[in-house]
Motif scaffolding. Structure first.
Motif, PDB file in Angstrom:
ATOM      1  N   ALA A 298       0.846  -1.206   0.000  1.00 44.01           N
ATOM      2  CA  ALA A 298       0.000   0.000   0.000  1.00 44.01           C
ATOM      3  C   ALA A 298       0.877   1.250   0.000  1.00 44.01           C
ATOM      4  CB  ALA A 298      -0.913  -0.011   1.219  1.00 44.01           C
ATOM      5  N   PHE A 299       1.985   1.198   0.714  1.00 45.08           N
ATOM      6  CA  PHE A 299       2.908   2.337   0.736  1.00 45.08           C
ATOM      7  C   PHE A 299       3.563   2.515  -0.635  1.00 45.08           C
ATOM      8  CE2 PHE A 299       7.381   3.699   1.443  1.00 45.08           C
ATOM      9  CZ  PHE A 299       7.136   5.008   1.841  1.00 45.08           C
ATOM     10  N   LEU A 300       3.930   1.407  -1.273  1.00 49.63           N
ATOM     11  CA  LEU A 300       4.575   1.480  -2.583  1.00 49.63           C
ATOM     12  C   LEU A 300       3.652   2.068  -3.645  1.00 49.63           C
ATOM     13  CD1 LEU A 300       6.541  -1.906  -2.834  1.00 49.63           C
ATOM     14  CD2 LEU A 300       7.323   0.298  -1.955  1.00 49.63           C
ATOM     15  N   GLU A 301       2.366   1.793  -3.531  1.00 51.24           N
ATOM     16  CA  GLU A 301       1.411   2.295  -4.517  1.00 51.24           C
ATOM     17  C   GLU A 301       1.367   3.811  -4.563  1.00 51.24           C
ATOM     18  OE1 GLU A 301      -2.401   0.581  -3.871  1.00 51.24           O
ATOM     19  OE2 GLU A 301      -1.751  -1.462  -4.389  1.00 51.24           O
ATOM     20  N   LYS A 302       1.675   4.437  -3.457  1.00 53.33           N
ATOM     21  CA  LYS A 302       1.668   5.902  -3.414  1.00 53.33           C
ATOM     22  C   LYS A 302       2.834   6.476  -4.217  1.00 53.33           C
ATOM     23  CE  LYS A 302      -0.612   6.053   1.096  1.00 53.33           C
ATOM     24  NZ  LYS A 302      -0.513   6.517   2.504  1.00 53.33           N
ATOM     25  N   GLY A 303       3.893   5.709  -4.343  1.00 52.91           N
ATOM     26  CA  GLY A 303       5.019   6.098  -5.175  1.00 52.91           C
ATOM     27  C   GLY A 303       5.874   7.223  -4.645  1.00 52.91           C
ATOM     28  N   SER A 304       5.709   7.592  -3.400  1.00 56.22           N
ATOM     29  CA  SER A 304       6.501   8.670  -2.821  1.00 56.22           C
ATOM     30  C   SER A 304       7.462   8.095  -1.787  1.00 56.22           C
ATOM     31  CB  SER A 304       5.582   9.699  -2.143  1.00 56.22           C
ATOM     32  OG  SER A 304       6.357  10.682  -1.477  1.00 56.22           O
ATOM     33  N   PHE A 305       8.771   8.271  -2.058  1.00 56.07           N
ATOM     34  CA  PHE A 305       9.776   7.719  -1.163  1.00 56.07           C
ATOM     35  C   PHE A 305      10.698   8.825  -0.653  1.00 56.07           C
ATOM     36  CE2 PHE A 305       9.167   4.286  -4.480  1.00 56.07           C
ATOM     37  CZ  PHE A 305       8.136   3.675  -3.769  1.00 56.07           C
ATOM     38  N   THR A 306      10.088   9.912  -0.251  1.00 60.19           N
ATOM     39  CA  THR A 306      10.835  11.036   0.298  1.00 60.19           C
ATOM     40  C   THR A 306      11.138  10.782   1.758  1.00 60.19           C
ATOM     41  OG1 THR A 306       8.847  12.217   0.964  1.00 60.19           O
ATOM     42  CG2 THR A 306       9.665  12.612  -1.275  1.00 60.19           C
ATOM     43  N   GLU A 307      12.004  11.599   2.323  1.00 53.42           N
ATOM     44  CA  GLU A 307      12.331  11.464   3.749  1.00 53.42           C
ATOM     45  C   GLU A 307      11.074  11.606   4.590  1.00 53.42           C
ATOM     46  OE1 GLU A 307      14.972  13.820   7.108  1.00 53.42           O
ATOM     47  OE2 GLU A 307      15.743  13.678   5.052  1.00 53.42           O
ATOM     48  N   LYS A 308      10.219  12.554   4.216  1.00 51.49           N
ATOM     49  CA  LYS A 308       8.993  12.783   4.967  1.00 51.49           C
ATOM     50  C   LYS A 308       8.066  11.575   4.908  1.00 51.49           C
ATOM     51  CE  LYS A 308       4.980  15.852   5.295  1.00 51.49           C
ATOM     52  NZ  LYS A 308       4.284  17.026   4.715  1.00 51.49           N
ATOM     53  N   SER A 309       7.872  11.015   3.701  1.00 53.09           N
ATOM     54  CA  SER A 309       6.960   9.876   3.563  1.00 53.09           C
ATOM     55  C   SER A 309       7.496   8.641   4.292  1.00 53.09           C
ATOM     56  CB  SER A 309       6.731   9.559   2.082  1.00 53.09           C
ATOM     57  OG  SER A 309       7.944   9.144   1.460  1.00 53.09           O
ATOM     58  N   VAL A 310       8.808   8.460   4.246  1.00 50.85           N
ATOM     59  CA  VAL A 310       9.406   7.321   4.942  1.00 50.85           C
ATOM     60  C   VAL A 310       9.225   7.451   6.444  1.00 50.85           C
ATOM     61  CG1 VAL A 310      11.600   6.178   5.505  1.00 50.85           C
ATOM     62  CG2 VAL A 310      11.079   6.774   3.139  1.00 50.85           C
TER      63      VAL A 310
END
Length: 359
Positions: A298-310
């Motif tokens: 579900a996290f991968l589907e968002k496609g955002s791997f920024t420091e904030k999202s992590v």
């Protein structure tokens, strides 16, 4: 002074053959006089059966040599055969001893210091708790989630020594017998400690695992050791051994959980060591225990791997950001760079170093 040759003791069978030859007596007649079968007499003469006390008494009557002499002759002969067999074993043991990192083990206090090969062999027998060093091959394979090891390879023998040291160290700590239930639930519960420092989480981690029959222990890394951690069967408990070294939080927790996976999946009870598929299965178990696949997807589907999202997702899951980052990097979704500052560094050798300096 005249030199005398160092003659080997005569076998009782050889003496019997000489006496029969002197008397011109065939084995068949001798067997009848002895009250034995021809087959037994043949084996006796060829040294294939031991000369017993009752047979020595019969020899005294038939051949005229006291039973005590026959018994003494048999004892000396059998001792010589055993010594020859022992010497042959000793050569094998000496070769194994030279492949084992004895000097390094001595510095760590695992074995006494010595430069004499025979003494090394004796001390290594004590360390491995075997009567013959050649036995460590069969002893080691049954009880460690590790690839099949060759007892002819120096790096493999280094692993075997490290595994034995872990077993012995684990005996210093009390714990329940491994029951095979509840390990996954405990592993999931321990995720909340991944945000803590080792000084905080190690006592709790050690206690919770001990309740499940799993002993966590740390050992120095021997030169040439190609494993960083291992799950080891030791009596009715399981030992998870890890090297004392610096590593990131993601590395530590994944390695720990991978070994828990080997335990949960029963790999430590396999006689042939682990296969590549076993290693993949244990790694999958570790990833899912630390972070459920459905949540990760579900996290991968968002496609955002920024420091904030992590940071946000790791916080929602209650795990250290370094664990999530390690998984993303393993899957090739995130590179190094600035995000690496989210990882924490552990130094499990620091406590031992401080204790050594204090002495």
């Amino acid at each position: 002074m005249e030199k005398t040759e160092n003659l080997q003791p005569a076998a009782p069978g050889q003496k019997i053959r000489e006496l029969l030859s002197e008397r011109g007596m065939l084995q068949k007649e001798f067997a009848l006089r002895m009250g034995l079968t021809e087959k037994h007499v043949s084996k006796l003469i060829n040294g294939e059966v031991q000369l017993t006390v009752d047979v020595s008494l019969k020899l005294e009557t038939v051949l005229g040599i006291p039973a005590a002499e026959w018994n003494a002759m048999e004892a000396v002969w059998r001792e010589m055969l055993l010594r020859e067999e022992y010497d042959a074993h000793s050569k094998v043991e000496a070769a194994l001893a030279q492949l084992i990192p004895y000097a390094e083990m001595a510095k760590l206090g695992w074995v006494p210091e010595t430069g004499e090969l025979k003494e090394k062999v004796r001390r290594l027998r004590e360390f491995f708790e075997v009567t013959d060093l050649a036995l460590i091959e069969t002893w080691q394979i049954s009880g460690a989630a590790c690839r099949d090891l060759s007892m002819q390879e120096k790096e493999d023998l280094t692993v075997v020594a490290w595994i034995q040291a872990a077993r012995k160290k684990a005996r210093e700590n009390a714990g329940a017998a491994y029951g095979g239930k509840g390990l996954l639930e405990v592993a999931k519960a321990l995720r909340s400690f991944t945000n803590e420092k080792p000084a905080t989480f190690l006592p709790v981690l050690t206690e919770k695992l001990a309740e499940q029959g799993v002993c966590l222990t740390f050992l120095p890394r021997l030169r040439g050791l190609f494993v960083q951690s291992a799950a080891i069967l030791s009596g009715n408990r399981v030992v998870i051994a890890m090297t004392e070294k610096k590593m990131t939080d993601g590395e530590f927790w994944f390695r720990l959980y991978r070994e828990l996976g080997h335990v949960s999946l029963g790999h430590v009870w396999q006689q042939e060591g682990t296969t590549e598929q076993d290693e993949r299965d244990a790694s999958l178990w570790a990833r899912n225990a630390l972070l459920a696949r459905s949540e990760y997807d579900a996290f991968l589907e968002k496609g955002s791997f920024t420091e904030k999202s992590v940071l946000e997702f790791a916080g929602q899951q209650g795990i250290a950001p370094g664990i999530l980052l390690e998984r993303l990097q393993h899957d090739g979704l995130v590179g190094g760079g600035s995000l690496n500052r989210l990882k924490k560094e552990y130094d499990f050798g620091d406590k031992r170093k401080k204790a050594k300096e204090a002495k």
